[in-house]
Motif scaffolding. Structure first.
Motif, PDB file in Angstrom:
ATOM      1  N   TYR A  22      18.117  35.013 -34.847  1.00 50.31           N
ATOM      2  CA  TYR A  22      19.099  34.895 -35.970  1.00 50.31           C
ATOM      3  C   TYR A  22      18.813  33.539 -36.793  1.00 50.31           C
ATOM      4  O   TYR A  22      18.645  32.612 -36.152  1.00 50.31           O
ATOM      5  CB  TYR A  22      20.644  35.067 -35.506  1.00 50.31           C
ATOM      6  CG  TYR A  22      21.479  35.251 -36.485  1.00 50.31           C
ATOM      7  CD1 TYR A  22      21.845  36.570 -36.896  1.00 50.31           C
ATOM      8  CD2 TYR A  22      22.146  34.092 -37.220  1.00 50.31           C
ATOM      9  CE1 TYR A  22      22.679  36.480 -38.031  1.00 50.31           C
ATOM     10  CE2 TYR A  22      22.809  34.137 -38.233  1.00 50.31           C
ATOM     11  CZ  TYR A  22      23.159  35.373 -38.575  1.00 50.31           C
ATOM     12  OH  TYR A  22      24.224  35.486 -39.768  1.00 50.31           O
ATOM     13  N   ALA A  23      18.850  33.717 -38.157  1.00 53.45           N
ATOM     14  CA  ALA A  23      18.618  32.625 -38.964  1.00 53.45           C
ATOM     15  C   ALA A  23      19.841  32.106 -39.701  1.00 53.45           C
ATOM     16  O   ALA A  23      20.496  32.877 -40.284  1.00 53.45           O
ATOM     17  CB  ALA A  23      17.590  33.048 -39.940  1.00 53.45           C
ATOM     18  N   CYS A  24      20.259  31.006 -39.240  1.00 56.86           N
ATOM     19  CA  CYS A  24      21.615  30.595 -39.841  1.00 56.86           C
ATOM     20  C   CYS A  24      21.276  30.070 -41.185  1.00 56.86           C
ATOM     21  O   CYS A  24      20.192  29.340 -41.773  1.00 56.86           O
ATOM     22  CB  CYS A  24      22.095  29.477 -39.102  1.00 56.86           C
ATOM     23  SG  CYS A  24      22.459  29.892 -37.240  1.00 56.86           S
ATOM     24  N   PRO A  25      22.465  30.027 -42.190  1.00 58.71           N
ATOM     25  CA  PRO A  25      22.362  29.700 -43.492  1.00 58.71           C
ATOM     26  C   PRO A  25      22.359  28.022 -43.346  1.00 58.71           C
ATOM     27  O   PRO A  25      22.820  27.459 -42.697  1.00 58.71           O
ATOM     28  CB  PRO A  25      23.406  30.263 -44.268  1.00 58.71           C
ATOM     29  CG  PRO A  25      24.465  30.563 -43.070  1.00 58.71           C
ATOM     30  CD  PRO A  25      23.619  30.688 -41.901  1.00 58.71           C
ATOM     31  N   VAL A  26      21.962  27.731 -44.854  1.00 60.35           N
ATOM     32  CA  VAL A  26      22.037  26.230 -45.128  1.00 60.35           C
ATOM     33  C   VAL A  26      23.676  25.791 -44.664  1.00 60.35           C
ATOM     34  O   VAL A  26      24.494  26.404 -45.038  1.00 60.35           O
ATOM     35  CB  VAL A  26      21.801  25.799 -46.359  1.00 60.35           C
ATOM     36  CG1 VAL A  26      21.875  24.348 -46.555  1.00 60.35           C
ATOM     37  CG2 VAL A  26      20.389  26.196 -46.666  1.00 60.35           C
ATOM     38  N   GLY A  27      24.039  24.803 -43.910  1.00 61.61           N
ATOM     39  CA  GLY A  27      25.328  23.991 -43.816  1.00 61.61           C
ATOM     40  C   GLY A  27      25.673  24.503 -42.440  1.00 61.61           C
ATOM     41  O   GLY A  27      26.714  24.168 -41.918  1.00 61.61           O
ATOM     42  N   PHE A  28      24.805  25.357 -41.818  1.00 65.93           N
ATOM     43  CA  PHE A  28      25.048  25.718 -40.342  1.00 65.93           C
ATOM     44  C   PHE A  28      23.957  25.418 -39.396  1.00 65.93           C
ATOM     45  O   PHE A  28      22.761  25.143 -39.651  1.00 65.93           O
ATOM     46  CB  PHE A  28      25.379  27.137 -40.292  1.00 65.93           C
ATOM     47  CG  PHE A  28      26.608  27.785 -40.867  1.00 65.93           C
ATOM     48  CD1 PHE A  28      27.626  27.910 -40.170  1.00 65.93           C
ATOM     49  CD2 PHE A  28      26.491  27.871 -42.351  1.00 65.93           C
ATOM     50  CE1 PHE A  28      28.810  28.605 -40.882  1.00 65.93           C
ATOM     51  CE2 PHE A  28      27.679  28.457 -42.999  1.00 65.93           C
ATOM     52  CZ  PHE A  28      28.760  28.643 -42.287  1.00 65.93           C
ATOM     53  N   THR A  29      24.249  25.106 -38.081  1.00 66.57           N
ATOM     54  CA  THR A  29      23.441  24.725 -36.952  1.00 66.57           C
ATOM     55  C   THR A  29      23.440  25.718 -36.096  1.00 66.57           C
ATOM     56  O   THR A  29      24.400  26.312 -35.694  1.00 66.57           O
ATOM     57  CB  THR A  29      23.802  23.319 -36.564  1.00 66.57           C
ATOM     58  OG1 THR A  29      23.834  22.298 -37.458  1.00 66.57           O
ATOM     59  CG2 THR A  29      22.854  23.134 -35.195  1.00 66.57           C
ATOM     60  N   ALA A  30      21.972  26.142 -35.703  1.00 64.40           N
ATOM     61  CA  ALA A  30      21.922  27.212 -34.836  1.00 64.40           C
ATOM     62  C   ALA A  30      22.534  26.859 -33.112  1.00 64.40           C
ATOM     63  O   ALA A  30      22.126  25.917 -32.968  1.00 64.40           O
ATOM     64  CB  ALA A  30      20.415  27.898 -34.818  1.00 64.40           C
ATOM     65  N   LYS A  31      23.285  27.750 -32.642  1.00 64.34           N
ATOM     66  CA  LYS A  31      23.524  27.854 -31.354  1.00 64.34           C
ATOM     67  C   LYS A  31      22.286  27.860 -30.323  1.00 64.34           C
ATOM     68  O   LYS A  31      21.227  28.228 -30.989  1.00 64.34           O
ATOM     69  CB  LYS A  31      24.657  28.724 -31.090  1.00 64.34           C
ATOM     70  CG  LYS A  31      25.803  28.474 -31.534  1.00 64.34           C
ATOM     71  CD  LYS A  31      27.029  29.632 -31.268  1.00 64.34           C
ATOM     72  CE  LYS A  31      28.223  29.414 -31.867  1.00 64.34           C
ATOM     73  NZ  LYS A  31      29.305  30.616 -31.590  1.00 64.34           N
ATOM     74  N   ALA A  32      22.363  27.756 -29.268  1.00 58.68           N
ATOM     75  CA  ALA A  32      21.163  28.161 -28.430  1.00 58.68           C
ATOM     76  C   ALA A  32      20.749  29.207 -28.638  1.00 58.68           C
ATOM     77  O   ALA A  32      21.337  30.107 -28.893  1.00 58.68           O
ATOM     78  CB  ALA A  32      21.519  27.580 -26.780  1.00 58.68           C
ATOM     79  N   TRP A  33      19.331  29.629 -28.522  1.00 63.25           N
ATOM     80  CA  TRP A  33      18.667  30.833 -28.755  1.00 63.25           C
ATOM     81  C   TRP A  33      19.105  31.791 -27.697  1.00 63.25           C
ATOM     82  O   TRP A  33      19.050  32.897 -28.204  1.00 63.25           O
ATOM     83  CB  TRP A  33      17.243  30.613 -28.739  1.00 63.25           C
ATOM     84  CG  TRP A  33      16.570  30.068 -27.501  1.00 63.25           C
ATOM     85  CD1 TRP A  33      16.230  28.901 -27.088  1.00 63.25           C
ATOM     86  CD2 TRP A  33      16.010  30.936 -26.413  1.00 63.25           C
ATOM     87  NE1 TRP A  33      15.601  29.062 -25.726  1.00 63.25           N
ATOM     88  CE2 TRP A  33      15.781  30.439 -25.480  1.00 63.25           C
ATOM     89  CE3 TRP A  33      15.997  32.845 -26.235  1.00 63.25           C
ATOM     90  CZ2 TRP A  33      15.082  30.838 -24.445  1.00 63.25           C
ATOM     91  CZ3 TRP A  33      15.458  33.065 -25.272  1.00 63.25           C
ATOM     92  CH2 TRP A  33      14.869  32.057 -24.035  1.00 63.25           C
TER      93      TRP A  33
END
Length: 138
Positions: A22-33
């Motif tokens: 899953y690719a998070c948009p700008v302004g968000f940080t990805a949770k653990a894969w």
């Protein structure tokens, strides 16, 4: 179709995907894969955490820098100087010109804000009544 007369989880259930793709948009940080999604399709709320803003993150700019707007979204979960601050100009880079009766301070003087002022860049020239007194001929 179940494999026996009674159905099992292996017969009826499919594991939900993880956030790994899953690719998070700008302004968000990805949770653990490895974070498991809540359904068969991952969504932003499953896989991403909204980044703080400079205002909500409580970031304070160091001396020589001014704050960007408080609503500026930080690049990660921790706000940094590059997210929240802009370097103040120097008197030279701003092109500030001292008025008559004032002398420019050192060229590398950093202004107190994003706009240089007379107080930042200039020193008042002394007057005849100031110390040291200039002796006048008799």
């Amino acid at each position: 179709v179940c494999s026996t007369l009674t159905c099992s989880q292996a017969d009826c259930c499919t594991a939900n995907p993880t956030c790994g793709s899953y690719a998070c948009p700008v302004g968000f940080t990805a949770k653990a894969w490895s974070t498991m999604c809540s359904s068969q399709s991952c969504v932003q709320s499953d896989c991403c955490t909204v980044n703080p803003t400079c205002g909500s993150g409580g970031y304070k700019c160091p001396s020589g820098f001014s704050a960007k707007t408080l609503t500026t979204v930080c690049g990660t979960q921790s706000c940094a100087q590059s997210d929240c601050c802009i370097a103040n100009p120097t008197c030279t880079s701003s092109g500030y010109v001292c008025p008559l009766g004032y002398t420019a301070k050192a060229t590398a003087t950093v202004c107190a804000s994003l706009s240089c002022t007379q107080m930042d860049c200039c020193s008042a020239n002394p007057s005849c009544g100031s110390s040291p007194a200039v002796p006048c001929p008799s």
